[in-house]
Write an enzyme that holds these catalytic residues in place. Sequence first.
Site, PDB file in Angstrom:
ATOM      1  N   LYS A 168      46.114  37.992  36.484  1.00 27.72           N
ATOM      2  CA  LYS A 168      44.891  37.853  35.956  1.00 27.72           C
ATOM      3  C   LYS A 168      44.778  36.792  35.223  1.00 27.72           C
ATOM      4  O   LYS A 168      45.590  36.435  34.593  1.00 27.72           O
ATOM      5  CB  LYS A 168      44.567  39.209  35.204  1.00 27.72           C
ATOM      6  CG  LYS A 168      43.001  39.436  34.894  1.00 27.72           C
ATOM      7  CD  LYS A 168      42.757  40.659  34.266  1.00 27.72           C
ATOM      8  CE  LYS A 168      41.303  40.872  33.811  1.00 27.72           C
ATOM      9  NZ  LYS A 168      41.115  42.487  33.559  1.00 27.72           N
ATOM     10  N   SER A 186      38.319  45.370  35.773  1.00 30.06           N
ATOM     11  CA  SER A 186      37.776  43.832  36.001  1.00 30.06           C
ATOM     12  C   SER A 186      38.838  42.969  36.532  1.00 30.06           C
ATOM     13  O   SER A 186      38.758  41.907  36.897  1.00 30.06           O
ATOM     14  CB  SER A 186      37.511  43.218  34.401  1.00 30.06           C
ATOM     15  OG  SER A 186      38.667  43.515  33.775  1.00 30.06           O
ATOM     16  N   SER A 242      39.951  48.787  33.611  1.00 30.71           N
ATOM     17  CA  SER A 242      40.184  47.400  34.518  1.00 30.71           C
ATOM     18  C   SER A 242      41.489  47.424  35.364  1.00 30.71           C
ATOM     19  O   SER A 242      41.619  46.352  36.034  1.00 30.71           O
ATOM     20  CB  SER A 242      40.169  46.271  33.829  1.00 30.71           C
ATOM     21  OG  SER A 242      38.624  46.322  33.505  1.00 30.71           O
TER      22      SER A 242
END
Lengths: 462, 73
Positions: free
Chosen positions: A80, A156, A180
């Site tokens: 990420k 996310s 997330s």
Amino acid sequence: MTDPCLRTGFEIAADIRRGVLSAVAVTQAALDRIAARDPGLNCFTTVTAERALAQARAVDAQVLSGQDPGPFAGVPFAVKNLFDIAGVVTVAGSRIHRDHEPAKADATLVARLSAAGGVLLGALNMDEYAYGFTTENAHDGPTHNPHDPARVAGGSSGGSAAAVAAGLAPITLGSDTNGSIRLPAAFCGIFGLKPTYGRLSRGGSVPFVHSFDHVGPFARSVRDLALAYDIMQGPDPRDPAQAPRAVDPTMATLADTGHTPRVAVLDGWFRAMATDGALGAVDEVASALGARERIELPEAARARAAAFCITAAEGGNLHLPDLKSRPEDFDPATRPRFLAGTLLPATLIIQAQRFRAWFHAQVMRVFERFDILIAPATPCSAPLIGQATMELGGVTMPVRPNLGLYTQPLSFIGLPIVSVPVHRSGAMPHGVQVIARPWAEADALRVAAHLESQGVVRAPVV
Amino acid sequence: MVRIVGDRMSGMTEPDDGIADYVDVMAERVGLRLRPGHREDVIVAMRALLQQGQLVMAFPLGDEVEQLPVATP
């Protein structure tokens, strides 16, 4: 030979260590697949091809010279884009961080996977500053769900989950504050591990909500989750919240130990608004585990509400300088919530913190009777990109803030959870949370491995 | 009663629940200058937060319950 992009990280490492597979060949196959598939998915925001090939060449050279390349030898992975990658600007899904200097060093977890022989492919799309459940990023565009590109990948850590589901990397890293990791894992039909709060170092990652930010891996097999998790454990002074605990390897304990865990299905809040598909997935898992008892976590709705408020307050405070000086540079989806979060009354946040203590004590009592709790990861399967509202339990509500109904109360108190994927023909995947008591990641992973061995949960490449 | 607040050109109506006034006052106190185009969304977000906050505030906690400022398991 099987396309290496379809193989697990464990299999890749084993073959590279035995000298029957080249790390460079695996890396090149992954880079080729990214070039072919990612334009339609938008998982990657940066591809570190040069670094990846250099790392792969180093692994091959170690194997050739008889050195141990490490347990993660030649395994492609990606992170990420809130994790630092040396030489790359850590954007954290934002426009604002694009003005920052490139990171001088890797985040701790990136460094640990690399030191174990891993090959970093790049950085992955996310909601701005991790404040979202859909990865519809205003600056980088939405990440598309590999199962249906018209649908969101979840957030996310949407880029991280979609990349694994599409076979762009066998293992990726994400973060989970309100869901997330678990939520995009569910929407993309793969496995995700959110460890206990304080277990894995967040050193070198951009924070969102200090008091319950977690980091963890995504994979297409439980063994890969355990492989990455074991490598990443260990103390790190860069993360002051990390608990001073000994490394607790899980890989060797994935097989059934003969001990039958006491499993209960979460009822009440965790079923009331779920769609039939989400409930069906939980019931399938419950049946496979022989779980007959249903219990309610007291005041789960309030726990979710408290998490909701603390998130806005902590996140808003963290970004207050930029909210003052350049609010127009925030994603319109996060800006109002961050701004409102800076204005919440102190008494509400203190009450939410005190409620957290109360709720934590109640849940610990539940774990005196049960080893594992199961619940849906999400109330529904992945909504469409751009979808504003959804109907749950007969109530129309906005999509973005409500996808985390079942994940928020649990990360709020730092419990370790594996999200396991349930697939049905012709339908979008669902995820089920396998929830363990604090520090019992091994229990959650063992249950997930048992379900995988029974064929109840699986994560095919799409 | 419903009154017009914020960007009058937008024609949007807001319930007179005092949240718009609260946002304006508190924003000034913490040094935030809400852009006209951002203000309405902040009020909506604040209303959603306070709605959740009501659930939290309504819960009776004993005096002995201290804060858990991080998710220490």
